[in-house]
Design an enzyme around this catalytic site. Sequence first.
Site, mmCIF file in Angstrom:
data_model
loop_
_atom_site.group_PDB
_atom_site.id
_atom_site.type_symbol
_atom_site.label_atom_id
_atom_site.label_comp_id
_atom_site.label_asym_id
_atom_site.label_seq_id
_atom_site.Cartn_x
_atom_site.Cartn_y
_atom_site.Cartn_z
ATOM 1 N N ASN A 15 -21.625 7.067 -1.379
ATOM 2 C CA ASN A 15 -22.163 5.982 -2.478
ATOM 3 C C ASN A 15 -22.014 6.268 -3.738
ATOM 4 O OD1 ASN A 15 -22.609 4.271 -0.004
ATOM 5 N ND2 ASN A 15 -24.760 5.057 0.170
ATOM 6 N N TYR A 67 -51.220 -4.626 -39.621
ATOM 7 C CA TYR A 67 -51.081 -3.840 -38.580
ATOM 8 C C TYR A 67 -52.064 -4.329 -37.366
ATOM 9 C CZ TYR A 67 -51.912 0.264 -35.039
ATOM 10 O OH TYR A 67 -52.120 0.776 -33.829
ATOM 11 N N LYS A 115 -44.455 1.972 -28.490
ATOM 12 C CA LYS A 115 -43.829 3.347 -28.285
ATOM 13 C C LYS A 115 -43.341 3.544 -26.808
ATOM 14 C CE LYS A 115 -47.137 4.698 -30.731
ATOM 15 N NZ LYS A 115 -47.251 3.603 -31.588
ATOM 16 N N SER A 146 -25.517 8.228 3.017
ATOM 17 C CA SER A 146 -26.458 7.353 3.650
ATOM 18 C C SER A 146 -27.217 8.218 4.756
ATOM 19 C CB SER A 146 -25.815 6.405 4.467
ATOM 20 O OG SER A 146 -26.665 5.739 5.445
ATOM 21 N N GLN A 163 -49.273 -0.466 -30.787
ATOM 22 C CA GLN A 163 -49.396 0.489 -30.259
ATOM 23 C C GLN A 163 -48.510 0.626 -28.866
ATOM 24 O OE1 GLN A 163 -52.861 3.565 -29.901
ATOM 25 N NE2 GLN A 163 -52.890 3.014 -27.822
ATOM 26 N N ASN A 216 -51.860 4.132 -39.732
ATOM 27 C CA ASN A 216 -50.970 3.033 -40.106
ATOM 28 C C ASN A 216 -49.573 3.284 -40.597
ATOM 29 O OD1 ASN A 216 -52.914 1.549 -38.636
ATOM 30 N ND2 ASN A 216 -53.225 -0.060 -40.637
ATOM 31 N N GLU A 246 -24.549 2.646 -9.767
ATOM 32 C CA GLU A 246 -25.374 1.666 -9.126
ATOM 33 C C GLU A 246 -26.635 1.751 -10.089
ATOM 34 O OE1 GLU A 246 -25.523 1.058 -4.917
ATOM 35 O OE2 GLU A 246 -23.906 2.522 -4.702
ATOM 36 N N LYS A 273 -20.679 7.413 5.013
ATOM 37 C CA LYS A 273 -20.840 6.860 3.704
ATOM 38 C C LYS A 273 -20.947 7.775 2.615
ATOM 39 C CE LYS A 273 -21.667 2.935 2.622
ATOM 40 N NZ LYS A 273 -22.797 2.394 2.784
ATOM 41 N N SER A 304 -53.477 6.735 -26.665
ATOM 42 C CA SER A 304 -52.113 6.871 -26.623
ATOM 43 C C SER A 304 -51.329 8.230 -26.591
ATOM 44 C CB SER A 304 -51.275 6.075 -27.809
ATOM 45 O OG SER A 304 -51.844 6.695 -28.997
ATOM 46 N N THR A 355 -8.831 -11.570 -13.602
ATOM 47 C CA THR A 355 -9.691 -12.595 -14.160
ATOM 48 C C THR A 355 -10.254 -12.957 -12.963
ATOM 49 O OG1 THR A 355 -7.831 -14.070 -14.419
ATOM 50 C CG2 THR A 355 -8.319 -12.641 -16.247
ATOM 51 N N HIS A 356 -11.359 -13.457 -13.397
ATOM 52 C CA HIS A 356 -12.281 -14.234 -12.197
ATOM 53 C C HIS A 356 -12.169 -13.482 -10.897
ATOM 54 C CE1 HIS A 356 -11.846 -18.042 -14.378
ATOM 55 N NE2 HIS A 356 -10.549 -17.460 -14.454
HETATM 56 N N1 ARG Z 1 -51.650 5.141 -31.976
HETATM 57 C C1 ARG Z 1 -51.856 4.374 -32.971
HETATM 58 C C2 ARG Z 1 -50.604 3.444 -32.907
HETATM 59 O O1 ARG Z 1 -49.673 4.051 -31.944
HETATM 60 C C3 ARG Z 1 -51.558 4.791 -34.274
HETATM 61 C C4 ARG Z 1 -52.103 3.934 -35.501
HETATM 62 C C5 ARG Z 1 -53.621 3.474 -35.236
HETATM 63 N N2 ARG Z 1 -54.061 2.748 -36.269
HETATM 64 C C6 ARG Z 1 -55.232 2.153 -36.255
HETATM 65 N N3 ARG Z 1 -55.504 1.518 -37.238
HETATM 66 N N4 ARG Z 1 -55.975 2.244 -35.329
HETATM 67 O O2 ARG Z 1 -50.271 2.395 -33.226
#
Ligand code: ARG
Length: 472
Positions: free
Chosen positions: A298, A330, A338, A290, A335, A117, A303, A296, A31, A162-163
């Site tokens: 735009n 957990y 994120k 364009s 993961q 965790n 948009e 044009k 990650s 409206t509408h």
């Molecule tokens: N990279 C992990 C995440 O974003 C961190 C936590 C990992 N924990 C584990 N027990 N593997 O969730």
Amino acid sequence: MARTPRPSDVVSRSGRFTSGPAADVAAFSESISFDWRLWRHDIQGSIAHATMLRSAGILTEAELKAIRDGLQEIGAEIEAGKFTWKPELEDVHMNIEAELTRRVPAGAKLHTGRSRNDQVALDVRLWLRDEIDALAGELRLLQRSLVQLGRRHPAVIIPGYTHLQRAQPVFFAHHLLAYVEMFARDLGRLADGRERTNVCPLGSGAIAGSTLPLDRALVAKQLGFVDSLGKARVTQNSMDGVSDRDFMIEFCSTSALIAVHLSRLSEDIILWVSSEFGFIRIADAYTTGSSLMPQKKNPDVAELTRGKSGRVIGNLMALLTLLKGLPMTYNRDLQEDKERLFDTADTVRRCVRLTAAMLDNTTVREAACAAAAADPLLLATDLADYLVLKGMPFRKAHHVVGAVVGYAESNSKPLNKLTLAEFKSIDTTFTEDVTSVFDLKEAMARRKLPGSPGTREVKRQLDQWTRLLAMK
Ligand code: ARG
């Protein structure tokens, strides 16, 4: 026979494993390619944790100093773009800790009483707290841009719809202030969600806390997880502490609503800038051309903002679906949270900023607005109110005015050009003063209710927002 240690052994795979993960497993599970951006908060959290470990007697003063200096040094290198992230170390937490431990032996004590965790839960809360504050700042700037545009054209009246059919006249500023209200509620939602984000999960461990004498309140206080009285706010259940992502979902939900509000504003702008409406003009720098059609110009910023609401809504759905059916506590699935969170924060913040900039570079075509607002049909309801004030029941007045409109239409006459005799031929309640109904300026002055688009009321609202937003 002992195998050669690999970098990943430094943190998570020591002892138990006889081999590192297969290359495709490593690539699948890393990650660092996206969570590296948590580095500042990861270091912040580690320093607070180490400081607490010192006060618990687990680190010596010298060890704490070595850890703190080492982390700060690493932070400076990351900031300067000189730090090498290693995908084989999986994530931001292990990258930083492994590098620290390589530099200072005391680094091996940093993870005492801590799991990735609760560490990741902490990092994300810290990160999101800052992000909420930044987004709130941008939203207030957008409110200012809306108020400013209204103040530049305080007398401009446009048809309200409206509408998507012409309904009744409103001040252009009144229309803009509707969005100021929406964003004010969004700011309230952000602040509310921030309260629940601002709780420290560290000390939850992997799932069940720790047998070590950790001081959770001390960590929380160092990191600003406090209530209005300065009392530490720590999560009250270790299992919840490591697996809760509600605060993220709340943020993504509020953000989705902000994106929807932005999308509606964009849609209004797209309509207004079209030749059919022609109410506004956007400066060249905030439009595109364009490749084929030379004429044009735009409204791409609007948009794209409208379009990007789709992914922000999608991110919310992704997070809800991610949590649904996930057993306590957990699981590595988490993961996946994120990228959705980061994308939402980045996307919404850019949309808010670009929309404000576009509004700052927008001018109103007052003549076009005046021409549209001069449509006498916009005052058909005022005509019914006129009859009501003469004692006619509203239902009847509605019917009578409907007949007047029908008569005007079939005789191809504007409503305000009918003679008194024609009005009277439909209903004798009409008298000479009926012409006063069609004076637009007077019509706007007659709207006196709080919240209405009346002359005084809109001025009051503009003044109030100018004050609330601390504008000059
Ligand atoms: N990279 C992990 C995440 O974003 C961190 C936590 C990992 N924990 C584990 N027990 N593997 O969730």
